[in-house]
Design an enzyme around this catalytic site. Structure first.
Site, PDB file in Angstrom:
ATOM      1  N   LYS A  36      11.956 -24.621   0.361  1.00 50.20           N
ATOM      2  CA  LYS A  36      11.093 -24.568  -0.818  1.00 50.20           C
ATOM      3  C   LYS A  36       9.681 -24.170  -0.392  1.00 50.20           C
ATOM      4  CE  LYS A  36      10.032 -27.613  -4.793  1.00 50.20           C
ATOM      5  NZ  LYS A  36      10.305 -28.957  -5.370  1.00 50.20           N
TER       6      LYS A  36
ATOM      7  N   SER B 114      13.640 -33.387  -8.670  1.00 50.29           N
ATOM      8  CA  SER B 114      13.559 -31.945  -8.410  1.00 50.29           C
ATOM      9  C   SER B 114      14.578 -31.362  -7.444  1.00 50.29           C
ATOM     10  CB  SER B 114      12.173 -31.586  -7.895  1.00 50.29           C
ATOM     11  OG  SER B 114      11.274 -31.557  -8.967  1.00 50.29           O
TER      12      SER B 114
HETATM   13  N1  GLN Z   1      10.142 -33.231 -13.419  1.00 57.03           N
HETATM   14  C1  GLN Z   1       9.370 -34.165 -12.657  1.00 57.03           C
HETATM   15  C2  GLN Z   1       7.907 -33.766 -12.703  1.00 57.03           C
HETATM   16  O1  GLN Z   1       7.620 -32.782 -13.268  1.00 57.03           O
HETATM   17  C3  GLN Z   1       9.861 -34.214 -11.238  1.00 57.03           C
HETATM   18  C4  GLN Z   1       9.321 -33.139 -10.408  1.00 57.03           C
HETATM   19  C5  GLN Z   1       9.709 -33.268  -8.965  1.00 57.03           C
HETATM   20  O2  GLN Z   1      10.620 -34.021  -8.625  1.00 57.03           O
HETATM   21  N2  GLN Z   1       8.953 -32.605  -8.118  1.00 57.03           N
HETATM   22  O3  GLN Z   1       7.077 -34.447 -12.189  1.00 57.03           O
END
Ligand code: GLN
Length: 472
Positions: A62, A161
């Site tokens: 990533k 995520s």
């Molecule tokens: N959807 C969550 C957020 O926007 C998780 C994001 C993540 O795990 N980086 O914070």
């Protein structure tokens, strides 16, 4: 590769070829300019007789993981010109094990989102249906494995995520126990929640990559000093006694029919393994989304203070220091990042701290306690990874609350710091197109290996769905 039948250079060329052929998916922000060199080094090490667990295995990381000498953008204009001065521990360990980094994966800006739509470099498309999101924020990492560029990729999971994009693209996505994998070199989003986690297409590959990346790192103050041994655990297999499994009742509501059907398949598969499956209530999880966004945004607002156009980020020439910082931030950050900084600053501000941040921290404590007491009775807990399969572009991006609500199944686990694995459990057909569905297995702190053992046992029974998306 260890036998010399394929060279690391050939494996790299094949991965790049696949990625190029699927360029329209926009899964990668950049190809690694050092990849050839890495492949040659691995080839030399293999020739010299070194035994490397990931000899020549092409991987994707990533774009919030630093790799020295390459760009790390975090999907943001703010870091468009940033070149990593050092390498993240997790990436360093992959390289030491012989992996070759093919490229850096697209992501929601600063890992904020649930769809990869907030990337400054455009969204990543879901290979199962290109009018739909791949999930997020590690959408590019998920697609790199789902579309077959590479067998393994790394993402980061702060509130879901890794797990949610794995569910949306039909691959495994694993969030280890908080502290299991070093955060050194992972650009911080919310430091008390951030974890690096892998995507893969088999339990064996998950165990292999976890053995490589997990373990204590003195460079991360929250890194845990605990034994790894994932492949050993896999060889030993599950214990003889029947597994006690609890399906979380709060997660039974609000799901699409296809997600409920996948949950039923998981229940049946676990019962087929001899598990005792019951239901368990975790009432605190109903407040998890609210608490998560009141804890993660203050942490993010602090972490992102460094992007001022001076220490980090593109400098904006404008008047005095304040004007220059404001201009750099206005130009460098997208709307979701700005919203998070505003929310986080507000929640921490005098007069609101007690009502928001401190209350959310008490909810976090409550949720952790509920998980701990559930794990006195159960070895593993089960929920869907997401209440629905991949949604369409634009379906949620105009409504922040609708986007945050998509995290309903993943954030409680992040708040509790426990490990969870999204397992591909088949598809749901929506508008005539088959979309993957993931079911989440959750274990107590540091029992990460149990989840991978369980996945292997399910795989051996043919219960895990590892179909490929229909790509040209
Ligand atoms: N959807 C969550 C957020 O926007 C998780 C994001 C993540 O795990 N980086 O914070």
């Amino acid at each position: 590769m260890s036998r010399g039948e394929v060279t690391p250079q050939q494996a790299l060329a094949s991965a790049v070829e696949r990625a190029e052929a699927q360029r329209s998916l926009n899964a990668l922000i950049s190809l690694n300019p050092l990849a050839q060199e890495q492949a040659q080094q691995v080839a030399a090490r293999v020739e010299a007789g070194e035994s490397l667990p990931l000899a020549g295995v092409p991987v994707v990381i990533k774009d919030n993981l630093n790799l020295r000498g390459t760009a790390t953008t975090c999907g943001s204009r703010m870091l468009q010109a940033y070149v990593s001065p050092y390498t993240a521990t997790s990436v360093q360990r992959l390289l030491a094990a012989g992996a070759v980094v093919v490229g850096k994966a697209n992501m929601d800006e600063f890992a904020m989102g649930s769809s990869t739509e907030t990337s400054a470099f455009g969204p990543t498309l879901n290979p199962w249906d290109t009018v739909r999101v791949p999930g997020g924020t590690s959408g590019g990492s998920a697609v790199s494995v789902a579309a077959g560029f590479v067998p393994i990729s790394l993402g980061s999971d702060t509130g879901g995520s890794v797990r949610q994009p794995a569910a949306f693209t039909g691959v495994y996505g694993f969030k280890p126990t908080y502290g299991r994998v070093s955060r050194y070199g992972l650009v911080a989003h919310a430091s008390s929640l951030d974890q690096v986690g892998p995507f893969a297409r088999s339990a064996a590959d998950l165990a292999l990559v976890m053995d490589v990346i997990a373990g204590h790192d003195p460079l991360d103050a929250t890194s845990l000093d605990a034994p790894t041994g994932f492949r050993d655990a896999l060889r030993a297999g599950l214990p003889e006694r029947p597994l006690r499994v609890g399906v979380v009742t709060q997660a039974l509501e609000g799901n699409t029919p296809g997600v409920l059907a996948a949950l039923e398949r998981m229940r049946a598969a676990l019962a087929g393994l001899g598990a005792q499956v019951e239901e368990v209530s975790l009432p605190g999880t109903e407040y998890a989304v609210a608490a998560y966004y009141l804890i993660s945004t203050p942490e993010a607002s602090s972490n992102l203070a460094r992007y001022d156009g001076m220490a980090y980020g593109a400098r904006a020439a404008a008047g005095d220091v304040n004007a220059s910082m404001a201009a750099a931030r206005a130009a460098g950050f997208g709307p979701e990042v700005k919203r998070r900084i505003l929310m986080g600053t507000y929640a921490l501000s005098s007069g609101y701290y007690d009502a928001y941040y401190s209350k959310a921290m008490r909810v976090r404590q409550l949720i952790s306690q509920e998980f701990a007491s559930a794990f006195e009775r159960f070895d593993v807990l089960v929920t869907p990874t997401s209440p629905f399969p991949a949604f369409r572009f634009g379906e949620r991006s105009g409504d922040p609350l609708a986007m945050y609500a998509a995290d309903v199944d993943t954030v409680a686990i992040s708040l509790a710091g426990v490990p969870a694995l999204s397992v591909p459990m088949g598809t749901e057909t929506v508008d005539g197109v088959a979309l993957p569905v993931g079911i989440q297995l959750i274990a107590p702190t540091l029992h990460d290996a149990r989840l991978i053992m369980l996945a292997a046992a399910l795989e051996a029974r043919g219960d895990v769905h590892l179909e490929r998306p229909p790509l040209a």
